[in-house]
Design a protein around this motif. Structure first.
Motif, PDB file in Angstrom:
ATOM      1  N   PRO A 195       0.819  -1.211   0.000  1.00  0.00           N
ATOM      2  CA  PRO A 195       0.000   0.000   0.000  1.00  0.00           C
ATOM      3  C   PRO A 195       0.856   1.265   0.000  1.00  0.00           C
ATOM      4  N   THR A 196       0.261   2.339  -0.446  1.00  0.00           N
ATOM      5  CA  THR A 196       0.909   3.647  -0.414  1.00  0.00           C
ATOM      6  C   THR A 196       0.432   4.409   0.813  1.00  0.00           C
ATOM      7  N   ALA A 197       1.064   5.539   1.080  1.00  0.00           N
ATOM      8  CA  ALA A 197       0.796   6.321   2.287  1.00  0.00           C
ATOM      9  C   ALA A 197      -0.670   6.735   2.411  1.00  0.00           C
ATOM     10  N   ASP A 198      -1.345   6.950   1.292  1.00  0.00           N
ATOM     11  CA  ASP A 198      -2.750   7.358   1.359  1.00  0.00           C
ATOM     12  C   ASP A 198      -3.656   6.258   1.922  1.00  0.00           C
ATOM     13  N   LEU A 199      -3.144   5.033   2.027  1.00  0.00           N
ATOM     14  CA  LEU A 199      -3.922   3.916   2.568  1.00  0.00           C
ATOM     15  C   LEU A 199      -3.570   3.615   4.027  1.00  0.00           C
ATOM     16  N   LEU A 200      -2.829   4.513   4.678  1.00  0.00           N
ATOM     17  CA  LEU A 200      -2.362   4.256   6.042  1.00  0.00           C
ATOM     18  C   LEU A 200      -3.496   3.937   7.010  1.00  0.00           C
ATOM     19  N   ASP A 201      -4.582   4.695   6.999  1.00  0.00           N
ATOM     20  CA  ASP A 201      -5.681   4.424   7.934  1.00  0.00           C
ATOM     21  C   ASP A 201      -6.276   3.040   7.697  1.00  0.00           C
TER      22      ASP A 201
ATOM     23  N   LEU B 194      -5.808 -10.392  -4.902  1.00  0.00           N
ATOM     24  CA  LEU B 194      -4.978  -9.199  -5.043  1.00  0.00           C
ATOM     25  C   LEU B 194      -5.764  -8.011  -4.505  1.00  0.00           C
ATOM     26  N   LEU B 195      -5.075  -7.005  -4.009  1.00  0.00           N
ATOM     27  CA  LEU B 195      -5.704  -5.776  -3.534  1.00  0.00           C
ATOM     28  C   LEU B 195      -5.385  -4.667  -4.534  1.00  0.00           C
ATOM     29  N   PRO B 196      -6.317  -4.375  -5.461  1.00  0.00           N
ATOM     30  CA  PRO B 196      -6.032  -3.444  -6.553  1.00  0.00           C
ATOM     31  C   PRO B 196      -5.770  -2.013  -6.104  1.00  0.00           C
ATOM     32  N   GLN B 197      -6.175  -1.645  -4.882  1.00  0.00           N
ATOM     33  CA  GLN B 197      -5.907  -0.291  -4.412  1.00  0.00           C
ATOM     34  C   GLN B 197      -4.447  -0.106  -3.994  1.00  0.00           C
ATOM     35  N   CYS B 198      -3.691  -1.195  -3.913  1.00  0.00           N
ATOM     36  CA  CYS B 198      -2.277  -1.132  -3.547  1.00  0.00           C
ATOM     37  C   CYS B 198      -1.417  -0.880  -4.784  1.00  0.00           C
ATOM     38  N   HIS B 199      -0.248  -0.304  -4.571  1.00  0.00           N
ATOM     39  CA  HIS B 199       0.647   0.051  -5.676  1.00  0.00           C
ATOM     40  C   HIS B 199       1.228  -1.174  -6.374  1.00  0.00           C
ATOM     41  N   ALA B 200       1.516  -2.224  -5.607  1.00  0.00           N
ATOM     42  CA  ALA B 200       2.087  -3.441  -6.192  1.00  0.00           C
ATOM     43  C   ALA B 200       1.481  -4.663  -5.522  1.00  0.00           C
ATOM     44  N   GLN B 201       1.390  -5.748  -6.292  1.00  0.00           N
ATOM     45  CA  GLN B 201       0.890  -7.023  -5.775  1.00  0.00           C
ATOM     46  C   GLN B 201       1.842  -8.123  -6.202  1.00  0.00           C
ATOM     47  N   LEU B 202       2.237  -8.942  -5.233  1.00  0.00           N
ATOM     48  CA  LEU B 202       3.130 -10.067  -5.495  1.00  0.00           C
ATOM     49  C   LEU B 202       2.368 -11.355  -5.209  1.00  0.00           C
ATOM     50  N   GLU B 203       2.294 -12.232  -6.173  1.00  0.00           N
ATOM     51  CA  GLU B 203       1.677 -13.543  -5.967  1.00  0.00           C
ATOM     52  C   GLU B 203       2.778 -14.493  -5.518  1.00  0.00           C
ATOM     53  N   CYS B 204       2.545 -15.177  -4.391  1.00  0.00           N
ATOM     54  CA  CYS B 204       3.605 -15.985  -3.785  1.00  0.00           C
ATOM     55  C   CYS B 204       3.119 -17.387  -3.435  1.00  0.00           C
ATOM     56  N   ARG B 205       4.066 -18.322  -3.511  1.00  0.00           N
ATOM     57  CA  ARG B 205       3.813 -19.703  -3.114  1.00  0.00           C
ATOM     58  C   ARG B 205       4.877 -20.092  -2.088  1.00  0.00           C
ATOM     59  N   LEU B 206       4.477 -20.893  -1.108  1.00  0.00           N
ATOM     60  CA  LEU B 206       5.409 -21.344  -0.077  1.00  0.00           C
ATOM     61  C   LEU B 206       6.534 -22.128  -0.723  1.00  0.00           C
TER      62      LEU B 206
END
Length: 187
Positions: free
Chosen positions: A77-83, A116-128
């Motif tokens: 997330p970016t700073a505007d999503l802090l709350d 994924l959270l589209p309001q965030c600047h970047a999304q990483l898809e991860c596997r264990l």
């Protein structure tokens, strides 16, 4: 002359915070439910394959979901999503549906069941990738399968948690590209 103060060892994160607060999203196939948590303890481990580690305390609802599913998304997330980040961290997915209750958007990922959270600047898809340290340290080693990042802003402000409800926003960026030797990274 420099004056010093003693700081409790438990406050180490105030000086060593490795990166921005991220939102780790998981999916519980058994309950057909998604969850999201705020997380500040993560680090890059390797470039190829792209490996990162993250600490997800067994006291967090996401710990069991990540362990069972073996996959997640890490959303930056970016700073505007802090709350919103703080609200996510202030409740447990065991007690509520954070997506519905907090109005968090989600989209399907390409390679994992976690959203994924589209309001965030970047999304990483991860596997264990490795769970050898989960039992003793709650440390998950994840392989990044895919990254999607917004094209603007080019230099977003990210949120860093310092502990005790205090945050820092990433600041001015400076370049030393002319001095940098990428071959030293071994990639």
């Amino acid at each position: 002359m420099t004056h010093w103060r003693e700081v409790p060892p438990s406050h180490a994160r105030q000086f060593l915070e490795p990166g921005p607060v991220v939102l780790l999203a998981t999916h519980d196939a058994g309950a057909s439910a998604d969850n999201v948590m705020a997380m500040g303890w993560h680090q890059v481990l390797e470039f190829t394959p792209a490996l990162i580690s993250c600490l997800v305390s067994r006291g967090n609802h996401s710990h069991a979901l990540l362990r069972r599913s073996g996959e997640c998304t890490i959303n930056v997330p970016t700073a505007d999503l802090l709350d919103m980040v703080v609200r996510i961290g202030n409740c447990s997915g065991a007690d509520c549906d954070k997506f519905t209750d907090l109005g968090i958007e989600r989209e399907p990922a390409a390679h994992v069941a976690a959203p994924l959270l589209p309001q965030c600047h970047a999304q990483l898809e991860c596997r264990l990738h490795d769970d050898a340290m989960v039992g003793q340290y709650d440390l998950f080693i994840l392989e990044v399968l895919r990254i999607r990042a917004a094209t603007s802003p080019k230099a977003p402000q990210f949120v860093h948690y310092l502990g005790d409800g205090q945050f820092m926003l990433s600041g001015k960026r400076v370049s030393r590209k002319r001095l940098f030797k990428p071959e030293m990274l071994g990639i």
